[in-house]
Design a protein around this motif. Structure first.
Motif, short mmCIF file in Angstrom:
data_model
loop_
_atom_site.label_atom_id
_atom_site.label_comp_id
_atom_site.label_asym_id
_atom_site.label_seq_id
_atom_site.Cartn_x
_atom_site.Cartn_y
_atom_site.Cartn_z
N GLY A 119 5.33 -0.84 2.49
CA GLY A 119 4.18 -1.29 1.69
C GLY A 119 3.54 -2.54 2.27
N VAL A 143 -4.19 -2.14 6.65
CA VAL A 143 -5.46 -1.75 6.02
C VAL A 143 -6.43 -2.94 6.04
CG1 VAL A 143 -6.55 -1.07 3.84
CG2 VAL A 143 -4.43 0.04 4.56
N VAL A 192 0.88 -1.19 0.00
CA VAL A 192 0.00 0.00 0.00
C VAL A 192 0.91 1.22 0.00
CG1 VAL A 192 -1.48 1.37 1.54
CG2 VAL A 192 -2.08 -1.00 1.03
N GLU A 249 -0.19 -2.61 4.02
CA GLU A 249 -1.23 -3.43 3.39
C GLU A 249 -1.93 -4.31 4.44
OE1 GLU A 249 0.46 -6.09 0.49
OE2 GLU A 249 -1.37 -7.30 0.38
#
Ligand code: 5CU
Length: 369
Positions: A220, A227, A203, A224
């Motif tokens: 990232g 989230v 992400v 991720e």
């Protein structure tokens, strides 16, 4: 079922000192069958050979970005079960619960997904059977084929060494909280299986150019996971599966740092809060975590939030190999600094009972070993 040929004379059951008889719940392999798939492909994900060295190119956009296009070296530490056992012996790991490495079957649809899932899960089960009690497995689901997922889950009941399934954050493509995943999650809950929730897509990836794999993996990946877990909480998806066992990769990613803020933001959004049965931090306390924090302070923070009963040793092997481990070299003699770092952060806790729980006892209890 295909025999995997574990060299059991080279790998007898070890008697580790009580300090190190760990159970590793976060450890991957690219199973031989999956290597065949990766080697047959020209689009990401694939394995290709450059100057006699196999390179792994699996991450989204990895082939387009100058600093990552060459991929990462992939030697037998990624696919050879005897290398895994040698690594375990070297690092005092008694039992490993093996999961297929990313991106699993996220890119395969239809009947092909179902067939490959069966072959991979049989291969994993066969490997575990031959391992003299050293290996267990998290199975792989054909996520792009909904009905096949349900059938494969049913079939997994016959594979005795399988303790759960590994799932990426998108599930079938729209997130684990999507209604299309609901009956799959319910079946997993019903089977009392663990879901090992793992990132792959990153992400915030638009910010990571020119930084090699470093920011994609350091930021990232955990963003991720964060989230995905937050959506599962805040959308109420977890209220449909209150007994679902979720093992969150990388020490809960950013959840321990952000959970206070998530509690507050939810509490101040009446429409959202009134839909939920609990506050976000209460949902978090029901989840399970590996101890791959690479920081004693962060691991202690996780313990502060969720207690010490739900955290289990993990290594992320064979990712983050020693820098000088070249391709197919014999891994049996190498010490992995990334694994030693996990041990150090756990030992940093400075409470022997708690350390033993994280290294071994929690996993024994949680997986009923
Ligand atoms: O940090 C990790 O867990 C990983 C992983 O699982 N896969 C990968 O490609 N890089 C890092």
């Amino acid at each position: 079922m295909k025999k995997i040929l574990i060299n059991n004379t080279k790998n007898p059951r070890r008697l580790f000192s009580s300090k190190r008889a760990s159970i590793d719940v976060h450890t991957h392999m690219y199973l031989p069958k999956y290597m065949e798939v990766l080697k047959s492909r020209v689009d990401v994900p694939y394995v290709r050979t450059i100057n006699d060295e196999n390179r792994l190119v699996i991450l989204p956009g990895e082939d387009k970005e100058t600093t990552t296009a060459i991929g990462r070296p992939i030697g037998k530490e990624y696919y050879d079960v005897n290398s895994k056992l040698a690594y375990m012996d070297k690092h005092g790991i008694d039992i490993s619960c093996i999961s297929l490495a990313n991106p699993w079957l996220d890119f395969i649809e239809g009947d092909a997904a179902e067939n490959i899932a069966q072959e991979l899960n049989d291969e994993l089960q066969g490997m575990c059977e031959e391992s003299n009690g050293r290996l267990l497995g998290f199975a792989t689901l054909p996520v792009k084929n909904h009905d096949a997922c349900l059938r494969e889950l049913e079939r997994l009941k016959t594979l005795k060494h399988i303790k759960g399934v590994i799932l990426g954050t998108p599930g079938a493509g729209h997130g684990l909280d999507h209604i299309g995943m609901r009956d799959i999650l319910a079946k997993i809950e019903d089977m009392n299986y663990m879901i090992f929730l793992h990132p792959h897509y990153g992400v915030g990836v638009e910010h990571y150019h020119d930084t090699g794999h470093a920011l994609f993996l350091a930021l990232g990946f955990p963003f991720e996971t964060t989230v995905c877990v937050s959506r599962m909480i805040v959308t109420g998806a977890l209220d449909h599966v209150p007994n679902l066992k979720l093992l969150v990769a990388h020490a809960g990613a950013a959840m321990p740092s952000l959970i206070g803020r998530l509690d507050s933001c939810v509490a101040h959004d009446y429409a959202i809060a009134s839909n939920l049965q609990h506050s976000p931090s209460d949902y978090l306390k029901r989840m399970y975590f590996d101890a791959i924090a690479y920081s004693g302070t962060n691991l202690k923070g996780l313990i502060d939030h969720v207690g010490s009963d739900r955290i289990m040793f993990g290594t992320d092997n064979p990712f983050f190999p020693p820098p000088d481990l070249a391709g197919d070299e014999d891994v049996s003699s190498a010490i992995w600094p990334s694994t030693e770092k996990v041990y150090h952060t756990i030992n940093d806790i400075d409470d022997n009972v708690l350390v033993q729980k994280i290294l071994r006892e929690n996993a024994k209890q949680i997986f009923d070993l």
